[in-house]
Design a protein around this motif. Structure first.
Motif, PDB file in Angstrom:
ATOM      1  N   LEU A 184       0.827  -1.205   0.000  1.00 47.54           N
ATOM      2  CA  LEU A 184       0.000   0.000   0.000  1.00 47.54           C
ATOM      3  C   LEU A 184       0.865   1.260   0.000  1.00 47.54           C
ATOM      4  CD1 LEU A 184      -2.807  -0.997   2.556  1.00 47.54           C
ATOM      5  CD2 LEU A 184      -2.994  -0.880   0.066  1.00 47.54           C
ATOM      6  N   LEU A 185       1.934   1.247   0.782  1.00 49.92           N
ATOM      7  CA  LEU A 185       2.832   2.395   0.829  1.00 49.92           C
ATOM      8  C   LEU A 185       3.515   2.621  -0.519  1.00 49.92           C
ATOM      9  CD1 LEU A 185       4.355   1.726   4.344  1.00 49.92           C
ATOM     10  CD2 LEU A 185       3.221   3.855   3.687  1.00 49.92           C
ATOM     11  N   GLN A 186       3.943   1.540  -1.162  1.00 49.40           N
ATOM     12  CA  GLN A 186       4.571   1.667  -2.483  1.00 49.40           C
ATOM     13  C   GLN A 186       3.591   2.231  -3.507  1.00 49.40           C
ATOM     14  OE1 GLN A 186       5.827  -2.442  -2.852  1.00 49.40           O
ATOM     15  NE2 GLN A 186       7.976  -1.881  -2.632  1.00 49.40           N
ATOM     16  N   SER A 187       2.353   1.743  -3.468  1.00 46.66           N
ATOM     17  CA  SER A 187       1.337   2.230  -4.396  1.00 46.66           C
ATOM     18  C   SER A 187       1.077   3.713  -4.182  1.00 46.66           C
ATOM     19  CB  SER A 187       0.046   1.424  -4.206  1.00 46.66           C
ATOM     20  OG  SER A 187      -0.989   1.920  -5.013  1.00 46.66           O
ATOM     21  N   GLN A 188       1.023   4.125  -2.917  1.00 50.09           N
ATOM     22  CA  GLN A 188       0.794   5.537  -2.614  1.00 50.09           C
ATOM     23  C   GLN A 188       1.996   6.392  -2.995  1.00 50.09           C
ATOM     24  OE1 GLN A 188      -0.344   5.661   1.553  1.00 50.09           O
ATOM     25  NE2 GLN A 188      -2.488   5.554   0.988  1.00 50.09           N
ATOM     26  N   GLN A 189       3.191   5.847  -2.794  1.00 51.60           N
ATOM     27  CA  GLN A 189       4.406   6.569  -3.184  1.00 51.60           C
ATOM     28  C   GLN A 189       4.405   6.853  -4.685  1.00 51.60           C
ATOM     29  OE1 GLN A 189       7.020   7.896  -1.644  1.00 51.60           O
ATOM     30  NE2 GLN A 189       8.978   7.155  -2.432  1.00 51.60           N
ATOM     31  N   LEU A 190       4.049   5.843  -5.466  1.00 52.39           N
ATOM     32  CA  LEU A 190       4.004   6.017  -6.911  1.00 52.39           C
ATOM     33  C   LEU A 190       2.946   7.052  -7.291  1.00 52.39           C
ATOM     34  CD1 LEU A 190       4.758   5.326  -9.782  1.00 52.39           C
ATOM     35  CD2 LEU A 190       3.275   3.320  -9.662  1.00 52.39           C
ATOM     36  N   TYR A 191       1.786   6.975  -6.671  1.00 53.77           N
ATOM     37  CA  TYR A 191       0.706   7.920  -6.949  1.00 53.77           C
ATOM     38  C   TYR A 191       1.151   9.350  -6.623  1.00 53.77           C
ATOM     39  CZ  TYR A 191      -3.731  10.413  -6.337  1.00 53.77           C
ATOM     40  OH  TYR A 191      -4.740  11.330  -6.404  1.00 53.77           O
ATOM     41  N   VAL A 193       4.311  10.666  -6.261  1.00 49.44           N
ATOM     42  CA  VAL A 193       5.402  11.160  -7.105  1.00 49.44           C
ATOM     43  C   VAL A 193       4.911  11.406  -8.529  1.00 49.44           C
ATOM     44  CG1 VAL A 193       7.691  10.650  -8.042  1.00 49.44           C
ATOM     45  CG2 VAL A 193       7.164  10.063  -5.679  1.00 49.44           C
ATOM     46  N   ALA A 194       4.042  10.512  -9.024  1.00 46.82           N
ATOM     47  CA  ALA A 194       3.504  10.697 -10.378  1.00 46.82           C
ATOM     48  C   ALA A 194       2.662  11.968 -10.464  1.00 46.82           C
ATOM     49  CB  ALA A 194       2.657   9.481 -10.770  1.00 46.82           C
ATOM     50  N   GLU A 195       1.926  12.282  -9.400  1.00 43.78           N
ATOM     51  CA  GLU A 195       1.127  13.508  -9.382  1.00 43.78           C
ATOM     52  C   GLU A 195       2.015  14.756  -9.366  1.00 43.78           C
ATOM     53  OE1 GLU A 195      -2.639  14.147  -8.821  1.00 43.78           O
ATOM     54  OE2 GLU A 195      -2.293  12.478 -10.190  1.00 43.78           O
ATOM     55  N   GLU A 196       3.176  14.654  -8.716  1.00 48.64           N
ATOM     56  CA  GLU A 196       4.048  15.814  -8.540  1.00 48.64           C
ATOM     57  C   GLU A 196       5.061  16.007  -9.671  1.00 48.64           C
ATOM     58  OE1 GLU A 196       4.226  15.489  -3.631  1.00 48.64           O
ATOM     59  OE2 GLU A 196       5.948  14.921  -4.882  1.00 48.64           O
ATOM     60  N   LYS A 197       5.237  14.975 -10.494  1.00 51.43           N
ATOM     61  CA  LYS A 197       6.384  14.948 -11.406  1.00 51.43           C
ATOM     62  C   LYS A 197       6.453  16.137 -12.354  1.00 51.43           C
ATOM     63  CE  LYS A 197       4.161  12.105 -14.951  1.00 51.43           C
ATOM     64  NZ  LYS A 197       2.815  12.424 -14.470  1.00 51.43           N
ATOM     65  N   ASP A 198       5.294  16.668 -12.813  1.00 49.22           N
ATOM     66  CA  ASP A 198       5.302  17.759 -13.777  1.00 49.22           C
ATOM     67  C   ASP A 198       5.605  19.108 -13.134  1.00 49.22           C
ATOM     68  OD1 ASP A 198       4.709  16.023 -15.853  1.00 49.22           O
ATOM     69  OD2 ASP A 198       2.552  16.224 -15.577  1.00 49.22           O
TER      70      ASP A 198
END
Length: 310
Positions: A184-191, A193-198
């Motif tokens: 769950l933590l990994q999934s949230q981490q990806l979500y 960072v992906a939201e912030e990447k731009d």
């Protein structure tokens, strides 16, 4: 909608042992977690439910309508999970519950100290490092999601362990609960960072790599190039990426390409093969197989459905 992974069937309560028809509850207590199995056999609305600990809930059968965090209500269906912090009240509707069509949902409440120790372990041994301030933490901005195969498998395993009479069930539950929390933590981490990447392309190595991938989705993305961008060897890059997000770089690339493909299929008249090429897939057959595996239908069917809805 991506394909969901459903939980295995759980036996319903024998009717003679039912204590109530709305949110009848069975409880199985373990050292670091508590399994609750809730069942409802009649329509009900605005039913409050609060846990003193962090809770992972997952639908097994039927439908609920959830009201959380002053956000718009949403349907809660089998194959889906909702996570809720301690002392947050869920308001629940049961619009379709009946004797013939009962709802069933499991809820795993987890001791806060146990969560803190798991997060601390991740921060000590799997922190991004290199001066990157992105410690692991539980977040609740993405609290409702479809189960992937790993999450469903772990929840199924925890239900079996918690409802068993094995003397060693606390040990097995501890191992499975740790893995579920990490997933769950990994999934949230990806979500996150992906939201912030731009907006934070150079904040961290994580942001930079994901931003580069999304900027070059339609091109041939070389793993060796990503390794150079991250200043890591190939082996270290794969290990680092998987530790952070729980998936491989190729799985992430394909996931983002399929998102783009869905947009093109829904909003353009391109053929399936043209969409595949525009999304970076050189092999149309591979694109079709991957799309069907993720979405449950072929790209052509998805395009036809999208066109029909317009």
């Amino acid at each position: 909608m991506p394909v969901k992974s459903y939980l295995q069937a759980v036996d319903f309560t024998n009717p003679k042992y039912l204590q109530k028809l709305v949110e009848n509850r069975r409880v199985f207590n373990l050292k670091n977690c508590e399994l609750n199995i809730f069942e409802s056999y009649q329509q009900a609305y605005r039913v409050p439910l609060t846990f003193n600990d962090f809770v992972i809930t997952s639908m097994v059968q039927g439908k609920k309508v959830m009201h959380l965090y002053d956000k718009p209500s949403f349907e809660y269906l089998p194959g889906e999970t909702v996570i809720v912090p301690a002392n947050e009240t869920m308001i629940i509707d049961f619009p379709e519950a009946a004797n013939e069509t009962p709802t069933q949902c499991i809820a795993l409440s987890v001791d806060e100290t146990y969560i803190r120790s798991t997060v601390q372990y991740l921060n000590e041994y799997y922190n991004p490092g290199d001066g990157e301030n992105s410690n692991w933490r539980l977040q609740f901005d993405k609290y409702h999601f479809n189960n992937d195969a790993d999450v469903a498998s772990l929840i199924n395993k925890l239900v079996r362990i918690c409802t068993s009479s094995e003397a060693s069930r606390d040990i097995f539950a501890d191992l499975s609960m740790k893995e579920l929390l990490i997933r769950l933590l990994q999934s949230q981490q990806l979500y996150r960072v992906a939201e912030e990447k731009d907006h934070h392309t150079n904040n961290t190595r994580l942001h930079f790599v994901l931003h580069y991938i999304n900027e070059h989705l339609t091109e041939n993305i070389s793993i060796d190039m990503l390794c150079r961008k991250a200043y890591l060897s190939r082996n270290l890059f794969f290990k680092w990426f998987k530790n952070q997000f729980g998936i491989t770089p190729l799985q992430y690339i394909n996931r983002e390409r399929l998102k783009l493909a869905k947009q093109l299929l829904a909003n353009t008249s391109y053929s399936v093969s043209q969409v595949g090429v525009q999304c970076g897939f050189k092999d149309t057959n591979y694109f079709v197989r991957l799309f069907k595996s993720a979405e449950g239908i072929t790209p052509g069917t998805y395009q036809a459905i999208s066109s029909y809805k317009k």
